[in-house]
Design an enzyme around this catalytic site. Structure first.
Site, PDB file in Angstrom:
ATOM      1  N   TRP A 172     -12.827  -0.631  -6.195  1.00  0.00           N
ATOM      2  CA  TRP A 172     -11.390  -0.407  -6.469  1.00  0.00           C
ATOM      3  C   TRP A 172     -11.115  -0.683  -7.949  1.00  0.00           C
ATOM      4  CZ3 TRP A 172      -9.790   2.699  -3.157  1.00  0.00           C
ATOM      5  CH2 TRP A 172      -9.702   2.487  -1.779  1.00  0.00           C
TER       6      TRP A 172
ATOM      7  N   ASP B  90      -7.168  -4.249  -4.644  1.00  0.00           N
ATOM      8  CA  ASP B  90      -6.840  -2.893  -4.189  1.00  0.00           C
ATOM      9  C   ASP B  90      -5.517  -2.394  -4.772  1.00  0.00           C
ATOM     10  OD1 ASP B  90      -8.069  -4.775  -2.481  1.00  0.00           O
ATOM     11  OD2 ASP B  90      -7.962  -3.484  -0.741  1.00  0.00           O
TER      12      ASP B  90
ATOM     13  N   ASP C 276       0.806  -1.227   0.000  1.00  0.00           N
ATOM     14  CA  ASP C 276       0.000   0.000   0.000  1.00  0.00           C
ATOM     15  C   ASP C 276       0.836   1.273   0.000  1.00  0.00           C
ATOM     16  OD1 ASP C 276      -2.513  -1.096  -0.319  1.00  0.00           O
ATOM     17  OD2 ASP C 276      -2.679  -1.591   1.808  1.00  0.00           O
TER      18      ASP C 276
ATOM     19  N   ARG D 164     -16.321  -2.976  -1.914  1.00  0.00           N
ATOM     20  CA  ARG D 164     -15.184  -2.052  -2.132  1.00  0.00           C
ATOM     21  C   ARG D 164     -14.204  -2.617  -3.151  1.00  0.00           C
ATOM     22  NH1 ARG D 164     -14.518  -0.754   2.710  1.00  0.00           N
ATOM     23  NH2 ARG D 164     -12.510  -1.618   3.323  1.00  0.00           N
TER      24      ARG D 164
ATOM     25  N   GLY E 165      -8.772 -17.828  -6.436  1.00  0.00           N
ATOM     26  CA  GLY E 165      -9.238 -16.579  -5.839  1.00  0.00           C
ATOM     27  C   GLY E 165      -9.763 -16.851  -4.436  1.00  0.00           C
TER      28      GLY E 165
ATOM     29  N   THR F 163     -11.287 -14.572  -0.640  1.00  0.00           N
ATOM     30  CA  THR F 163     -11.574 -13.245  -0.088  1.00  0.00           C
ATOM     31  C   THR F 163     -10.696 -12.980   1.127  1.00  0.00           C
ATOM     32  OG1 THR F 163     -13.334 -11.681   0.371  1.00  0.00           O
ATOM     33  CG2 THR F 163     -13.432 -13.786   1.579  1.00  0.00           C
TER      34      THR F 163
END
Ligand code: GLY
Length: 385
Positions: A242, A166, A106, A238, A224, A226
């Site tokens: 994103w 994200d 981030d 969200r 994949g 979560t």
């Protein structure tokens, strides 16, 4: 019956320059008031009973506060906002020097809204130096074989061999570093990660996984899953937004590459899954018949995404739809007039299953609501991303 798209376009017609200015002036008033309490410290990622905790520069969200200071400075010219933002920039430099809580991807969220914005607005050398150093940290998390940037944890930790949706918002920092240094490697790496992301975390039907794992030995994509969503197969609200914002932001640096063909589908999934009041539940598994908490921040992010995509006409009526989103937030999810609330947008969710920031303001919701207002008031505003 009108579609959600049509309803948003209709609502957007209520947005006037005066309405936008009134909303923005409350936001700036809140930022100034909050700044008096935070001084040189930072607000926590999400509020508790509407009030942010005062913290050090130690989370993935600290850039949002600095970004709101820069927006306030640009909109008012008040030196106080600039001075505080520059103190934040110095704090971000120290964070780099100490490699303090930077073992994650981030870095873009942190440094785009502090150093990149600061460099764009002031031309300060300190910001320029910081951009390159921050980009180097992000770059060091790239897996050459799998062609992706590792999201979380120590680089190489086999349990953390994954990317997340994200990450799209972290890539602009690398493109900026390339522009500044004329070193193409940042650009190439960001482009490669983007391609891997489009091929994995976005499902065939335009819905999104939150995260996608790779085999630590072969670096082949495996599955994949979560992290903050309701289930591995669900649509975390969200995460979907994103994608709506991150894709046009990244594309703005890839002038010659085609826009992903499924972008329309990604946006349509989001729009068609909105409930009656057009503000999403935190996960699309929830509906008005099976409700849960709303995530206002997700709609603010999507509004910015549609405004970015509409610059290059990549979503029909994108600007009009975004106006409807901003209007709905400003009329029903805005803290205006609430003297006991420090947020801008109320009713957000950080991480529902951890009980974090549920039905509370959060910093990114506040930031993107403000960014959307600025984008609508000043179509020439230069993005910080
Ligand atoms: N980037 C983490 C979140 O959206 O909560």
């Amino acid at each position: 019956m009108q579609s959600n798209e049509e309803r948003l376009i209709e609502l957007g017609k209520n947005v006037t320059t005066d309405w936008l200015k009134e909303c923005l002036s409350w936001c700036i008033h809140q930022i100034e008031k909050n700044g008096q309490r935070y001084k040189e410290k930072f607000p926590s990622a999400c509020a508790t009973n509407g009030i942010y905790r005062i913290k050090d520069n130690d989370d993935w969200t600290n850039g949002f506060w600095t970004g709101m200071l820069w927006l306030s400075y640009q909109m008012t010219g008040k030196e106080l906002f600039k001075a505080t933002a520059m103190k934040n920039v110095a704090s971000f430099q120290k964070r780099l020097d100490d490699h303090f809580v930077l073992d994650h991807h981030d870095i873009g969220f942190l440094y785009s809204l502090s150093a990149v914005a600061g460099f764009q607005i002031t031309g300060e050398k300190a910001c320029e130096i910081e951009i390159k150093q921050a980009a180097d940290v992000l770059k060091s998390r790239y897996h050459e074989k799998g062609k992706f940037i590792q999201a979380w944890g120590k680089y190489g930790d086999p349990k953390e061999n994954r990317l997340i949706i994200d990450s799209l918002l972290n890539l602009p920092l690398l493109f900026r570093a390339s522009q500044l240094t004329k070193d193409q490697s940042y650009h190439e790496l960001a482009k490669a990660h983007y391609q891997t992301l489009l091929n994995t975390v976005i499902r065939e039907d335009g819905t999104t996984f939150h995260t996608y794992f790779f085999d630590p030995k072969t670096q082949e994509p495996t599955h994949g899953a979560t992290h903050q969503g309701h289930s591995d197969g669900s649509i975390w609200a969200r995460g979907q937004s994103w994608a709506i914002l991150g894709i046009p932001l990244v594309q703005s640096y890839l002038e010659s590459s085609a826009f992903p063909r499924n972008y329309q589908q990604i946006v349509k999934v989001f729009l068609s899954g909105l409930p009656e009041d057009l503000v999403p539940y935190w996960d699309f598994d929830f509906t008005d018949k099976n409700p849960s908490a709303k995530d206002s921040s997700s709609l603010a992010i999507a509004a910015c995404g549609l405004l970015e995509a509409s610059k290059t006409n990549h979503f029909e009526n994108g600007k009009e739809i975004a106006k409807g989103m901003v209007y709905q937030l400003g009329q029903h999810y805005f803290s205006k007039g609430m003297s006991d609330n420090e947020g801008l947008l109320i009713h957000g969710v950080y991480a529902f299953s951890e009980g974090k920031g549920v039905d509370e303001p959060n910093l990114w919701g506040d930031y993107f609501f403000m960014e959307a207002l600025v984008r609508l008031l000043d179509p020439d505003w230069k993005k910080y991303w």
